[in-house]
Design a protein around this motif. Structure first.
Motif, PDB file in Angstrom:
ATOM      1  N   GLY A  83      15.055   6.380 -20.454  1.00 42.53           N
ATOM      2  CA  GLY A  83      16.309   7.117 -20.408  1.00 42.53           C
ATOM      3  C   GLY A  83      16.472   8.105 -19.270  1.00 42.53           C
ATOM      4  N   ARG A 112      11.682  -3.190 -22.836  1.00 45.50           N
ATOM      5  CA  ARG A 112      10.625  -3.525 -21.873  1.00 45.50           C
ATOM      6  C   ARG A 112       9.989  -4.836 -22.305  1.00 45.50           C
ATOM      7  NH1 ARG A 112       7.545   2.370 -21.114  1.00 45.50           N
ATOM      8  NH2 ARG A 112       9.475   3.569 -20.887  1.00 45.50           N
ATOM      9  N   GLY A 119       3.016  -1.027 -32.638  1.00 48.49           N
ATOM     10  CA  GLY A 119       3.387   0.168 -31.878  1.00 48.49           C
ATOM     11  C   GLY A 119       3.938  -0.123 -30.492  1.00 48.49           C
ATOM     12  N   ARG A 120       3.990  -1.420 -30.137  1.00 50.57           N
ATOM     13  CA  ARG A 120       4.559  -1.754 -28.822  1.00 50.57           C
ATOM     14  C   ARG A 120       5.542  -2.907 -28.994  1.00 50.57           C
ATOM     15  NH1 ARG A 120       0.340  -2.937 -24.295  1.00 50.57           N
ATOM     16  NH2 ARG A 120       0.372  -5.030 -25.136  1.00 50.57           N
ATOM     17  N   TYR A 121       6.782  -2.664 -28.620  1.00 56.26           N
ATOM     18  CA  TYR A 121       7.834  -3.641 -28.877  1.00 56.26           C
ATOM     19  C   TYR A 121       8.664  -3.848 -27.619  1.00 56.26           C
ATOM     20  CZ  TYR A 121       6.181  -1.981 -33.310  1.00 56.26           C
ATOM     21  OH  TYR A 121       5.346  -1.614 -34.319  1.00 56.26           O
ATOM     22  N   GLU A 130      15.801  16.038 -21.424  1.00 55.47           N
ATOM     23  CA  GLU A 130      15.732  16.278 -19.977  1.00 55.47           C
ATOM     24  C   GLU A 130      16.341  17.651 -19.685  1.00 55.47           C
ATOM     25  OE1 GLU A 130      14.073  13.885 -18.688  1.00 55.47           O
ATOM     26  OE2 GLU A 130      14.606  12.065 -19.812  1.00 55.47           O
ATOM     27  N   ARG A 258       0.188   9.150 -15.766  1.00 50.61           N
ATOM     28  CA  ARG A 258       1.475   8.587 -16.175  1.00 50.61           C
ATOM     29  C   ARG A 258       1.862   7.381 -15.310  1.00 50.61           C
ATOM     30  NH1 ARG A 258       3.598   8.764 -19.882  1.00 50.61           N
ATOM     31  NH2 ARG A 258       5.735   9.371 -19.480  1.00 50.61           N
ATOM     32  N   LEU A 260       4.969   6.238 -14.417  1.00 51.71           N
ATOM     33  CA  LEU A 260       6.250   6.204 -13.714  1.00 51.71           C
ATOM     34  C   LEU A 260       6.128   7.090 -12.484  1.00 51.71           C
ATOM     35  CD1 LEU A 260       6.745   6.505 -17.074  1.00 51.71           C
ATOM     36  CD2 LEU A 260       9.039   5.901 -16.355  1.00 51.71           C
ATOM     37  N   TYR A 262       8.144   9.021 -10.749  1.00 52.38           N
ATOM     38  CA  TYR A 262       8.935  10.203 -10.400  1.00 52.38           C
ATOM     39  C   TYR A 262       8.268  11.540 -10.715  1.00 52.38           C
ATOM     40  CZ  TYR A 262      10.789   9.061 -15.167  1.00 52.38           C
ATOM     41  OH  TYR A 262      10.954   8.717 -16.480  1.00 52.38           O
ATOM     42  N   TYR A 263       7.113  11.507 -11.370  1.00 50.63           N
ATOM     43  CA  TYR A 263       6.511  12.775 -11.788  1.00 50.63           C
ATOM     44  C   TYR A 263       5.838  13.533 -10.654  1.00 50.63           C
ATOM     45  CZ  TYR A 263       7.124  11.098 -16.556  1.00 50.63           C
ATOM     46  OH  TYR A 263       7.652  10.643 -17.726  1.00 50.63           O
ATOM     47  N   THR A 280       0.060   6.950 -27.940  1.00 54.85           N
ATOM     48  CA  THR A 280       0.877   8.004 -27.332  1.00 54.85           C
ATOM     49  C   THR A 280       2.234   8.044 -28.020  1.00 54.85           C
ATOM     50  OG1 THR A 280      -0.217   7.544 -25.247  1.00 54.85           O
ATOM     51  CG2 THR A 280       1.746   8.910 -25.147  1.00 54.85           C
ATOM     52  N   ALA A 283       5.658  11.613 -24.449  1.00 58.81           N
ATOM     53  CA  ALA A 283       5.081  11.794 -23.119  1.00 58.81           C
ATOM     54  C   ALA A 283       6.148  12.214 -22.119  1.00 58.81           C
ATOM     55  CB  ALA A 283       4.436  10.483 -22.659  1.00 58.81           C
ATOM     56  N   TYR A 287       9.777  16.278 -12.866  1.00 59.92           N
ATOM     57  CA  TYR A 287      10.182  15.323 -11.833  1.00 59.92           C
ATOM     58  C   TYR A 287      11.167  16.018 -10.901  1.00 59.92           C
ATOM     59  CZ  TYR A 287      13.803  14.583 -15.425  1.00 59.92           C
ATOM     60  OH  TYR A 287      14.779  14.760 -16.376  1.00 59.92           O
TER      61      TYR A 287
HETATM   62  P1  HAM Z   1       7.056   6.560 -21.250  1.00 56.94           P
HETATM   63  O1  HAM Z   1       5.682   7.140 -21.317  1.00 56.94           O
HETATM   64  O2  HAM Z   1       7.230   5.287 -20.557  1.00 56.94           O
HETATM   65  O3  HAM Z   1       7.953   7.690 -20.617  1.00 56.94           O
HETATM   66  O4  HAM Z   1       7.605   6.401 -22.720  1.00 56.94           O
HETATM   67  C1  HAM Z   1       7.678   7.507 -23.620  1.00 56.94           C
HETATM   68  C2  HAM Z   1       7.276   7.082 -25.020  1.00 56.94           C
HETATM   69  O5  HAM Z   1       8.057   5.970 -25.454  1.00 56.94           O
HETATM   70  C3  HAM Z   1       5.848   6.578 -25.140  1.00 56.94           C
HETATM   71  O6  HAM Z   1       4.944   7.661 -25.251  1.00 56.94           O
HETATM   72  C4  HAM Z   1       5.918   5.785 -26.429  1.00 56.94           C
HETATM   73  O7  HAM Z   1       5.849   6.643 -27.545  1.00 56.94           O
HETATM   74  C5  HAM Z   1       7.298   5.176 -26.345  1.00 56.94           C
HETATM   75  N1  HAM Z   1       7.217   3.791 -25.836  1.00 56.94           N
HETATM   76  C6  HAM Z   1       7.130   3.385 -24.556  1.00 56.94           C
HETATM   77  N2  HAM Z   1       7.086   2.037 -24.467  1.00 56.94           N
HETATM   78  C7  HAM Z   1       7.126   1.570 -25.742  1.00 56.94           C
HETATM   79  C8  HAM Z   1       7.124   0.258 -26.328  1.00 56.94           C
HETATM   80  N3  HAM Z   1       7.085  -0.848 -25.591  1.00 56.94           N
HETATM   81  N4  HAM Z   1       7.179   0.166 -27.683  1.00 56.94           N
HETATM   82  C9  HAM Z   1       7.240   1.288 -28.447  1.00 56.94           C
HETATM   83  N5  HAM Z   1       7.265   2.541 -27.941  1.00 56.94           N
HETATM   84  C10 HAM Z   1       7.204   2.693 -26.618  1.00 56.94           C
HETATM   85  C11 HAM Z   1       9.283   7.556 -20.398  1.00 56.94           C
HETATM   86  O8  HAM Z   1       9.961   6.662 -20.828  1.00 56.94           O
HETATM   87  C12 HAM Z   1       9.882   8.725 -19.650  1.00 56.94           C
HETATM   88  N6  HAM Z   1      11.305   8.441 -19.415  1.00 56.94           N
HETATM   89  C13 HAM Z   1       9.688  10.018 -20.420  1.00 56.94           C
HETATM   90  C14 HAM Z   1      10.286  11.195 -19.726  1.00 56.94           C
HETATM   91  C15 HAM Z   1      11.474  11.767 -19.959  1.00 56.94           C
HETATM   92  N7  HAM Z   1       9.738  11.835 -18.706  1.00 56.94           N
HETATM   93  C16 HAM Z   1      10.556  12.789 -18.295  1.00 56.94           C
HETATM   94  N8  HAM Z   1      11.632  12.756 -19.059  1.00 56.94           N
END
Ligand code: HAM
Length: 426
Positions: A83, A112, A119-121, A130, A258, A260, A262-263, A280, A283, A287
């Motif tokens: 997001g 994705r 836990g992963r979908y 933000e 991490r 991504l 942009y951090y 996790t 997280a 950025y």
């Molecule tokens: P991210 O670490 O990619 O960060 O995802 C954040 C959280 O989304 C993960 O810790 C996990 O709990 C959940 N998540 C990620 N992928 C999956 C998946 N395939 N299935 C289930 N849960 C998942 C971000 O997305 C950044 N945008 C966070 C952020 C916001 N950083 C700064 N602002």
């Protein structure tokens, strides 16, 4: 004909499960509201370039996990994998960032193409936060204090652990990246295949490698700490002091980088030991360069996102869903005979108005008294109201407690609300 099924990794959330989702969502919403955060809602689809330019061309997400397609105009669009990028785009596009600070949050599905497992979908849900225009580290600390409060509200305090790190500015990371590549190049053949590839593309991600051999090699690697710039170092030590003062416990994990691009500076993860590999639950990090990178005026920023499936799985695994979280009705109104059917709807309305918040299901669809009582039982209601021709004639209602041994009683219509309130309060 074969039945069409849901897409792998994309789950239906069924009526039995939605009460837990609503519990988590409303708890998060309440906590965010109490800190003055405002909700923003973005589209689920954005231009593909938005994600490439923010998350980074050589990240796992952009390289192999995005749902990208051409629409009918020939534009390349992508289902959002996260997001932050869309939030920055929206905030910038609508002038929300000019000369002001912002605390925003959003909730919704992300996509994705990962290998599905517990836990992963492939479609999952995040609540993300933000914040724009605040240098920190006070706002970094606020985000962590806020999440700690959220774990408290959800009953998860003892089951989540905070890891923090600073990854410095992009210049300090570049110097470190060079040193890491020099060191790891001597061990190239011994690295796992993903790490060999990352050596060329995104060496810092090697620090995240799950391979024990790679981790053993990393033992002797230079650490980012030695290459940090003074400002990032100072920012981090102030953040630690703020967390200490607030009583938020954490460990510093110097391997945390991490996935991504942009951090910069602060990064963090809330992890649990109770979910296996996908531990996790939340997280994020700073950025500061992203808004500018996407064409806006330089605007510092920090945020995080939590995975709702993981939080819910955690609550369920640990048996921490409160008993009060269920889809049960309070009152079920049965009706035998035409007059009673007409009166039943009016009675239901009276109870809903008279006892605000009560859940009243009025029987519809006819059937014997016995089958109506079966439905009443299945609704989870604690009280059934029985209406038949006799009751209508006498101006009464049969009141039958369903979960207690109390006897059924005939109650005058005028007393009904009082009697019901008492029964529901028990
Ligand atoms: P991210 O670490 O990619 O960060 O995802 C954040 C959280 O989304 C993960 O810790 C996990 O709990 C959940 N998540 C990620 N992928 C999956 C998946 N395939 N299935 C289930 N849960 C998942 C971000 O997305 C950044 N945008 C966070 C952020 C916001 N950083 C700064 N602002």
């Amino acid at each position: 004909m074969a039945k069409i099924q849901a897409i792998r990794g994309m789950n239906d959330i069924l009526p039995e499960q939605t009460p837990v989702w609503q519990f988590v969502e409303s708890t998060v919403r309440q906590v965010l509201r109490s800190y003055g955060y405002q909700e923003i809602r973005m589209p689920v689809v954005e231009q593909t370039d938005l994600f490439k330019r923010s998350i980074g061309e050589v990240t796992d997400i952009v390289e192999k996990e995005m749902y990208t397609f051409e629409d009918r105009n020939g534009d390349s669009l992508t289902l959002r994998p996260e997001g932050t990028a869309g939030c920055v785009r929206a905030a910038e596009e609508h002038g929300l960032l000019f000369n002001q600070t912002r605390r925003l949050w959003y909730m919704g599905p992300m996509f994705r193409h990962e290998r599905p497992q517990k836990g992963r979908y492939r479609q999952f849900h995040q609540i993300g936060v933000e914040c724009f225009g605040m240098e920190g580290p006070d706002i970094d600390a606020e985000l962590l204090i806020l999440t700690a409060r959220l774990w408290q509200a959800l009953g998860l305090v003892e089951h989540t652990r905070l890891e923090i790190n600073t990854i410095g500015t992009s210049e300090s990371r570049k110097r470190y990246r060079d040193a890491l590549v020099t060191y790891l190049s001597d061990f190239r053949e011994k690295l796992d295949s993903d790490s060999q590839r990352r050596l060329e593309t995104n060496p810092l991600r090697i620090l995240d490698s799950k391979s024990p051999e790679t981790q053993a090699i990393l033992e002797g690697a230079p650490t980012l700490d030695d290459y940090l710039d003074d400002e990032s170092r100072a920012h981090f030590s102030k953040l630690r002091a703020l967390l200490d003062a607030a009583g938020v416990t954490y460990t510093v994990n110097s391997r945390l980088v991490r996935g991504l691009d942009y951090y910069g500076k602060t990064v963090f993860e809330w992890v649990t030991e109770s979910l296996g590999a996908q531990g996790t639950v939340c997280a994020g990090g700073r950025y500061d360069g992203l808004v500018e990178q996407l064409g806006g005026k330089p605007t510092v920023a920090v945020g995080f996102a939590m995975g709702l499936e993981r939080l819910i799985l955690l609550l369920e695994t640990l048996g921490l869903v409160p008993d009060s979280v269920n889809g049960d009705a309070d009152v079920y109104v049965t009706a035998m005979g035409d007059k009673a059917v007409a009166a039943a709807q009016a009675l239901g309305e009276r109870v809903r108005t008279g006892i605000p918040g009560s859940v009243v299901v009025t029987h519809c669809g006819g059937g014997s008294f016995k089958s109506q009582m079966k439905r009443a039982d299945r609704s989870g209601a604690s009280v059934a109201l029985l209406l038949g021709d006799n009751e209508i004639e006498a101006g009464t209602v049969g009141v039958k407690p369903l979960r207690a041994d109390d006897p059924q009683q005939d109650v005058a219509q005028s007393n009904l609300l009082e009697v019901l309130k008492e029964l529901l309060d028990r």
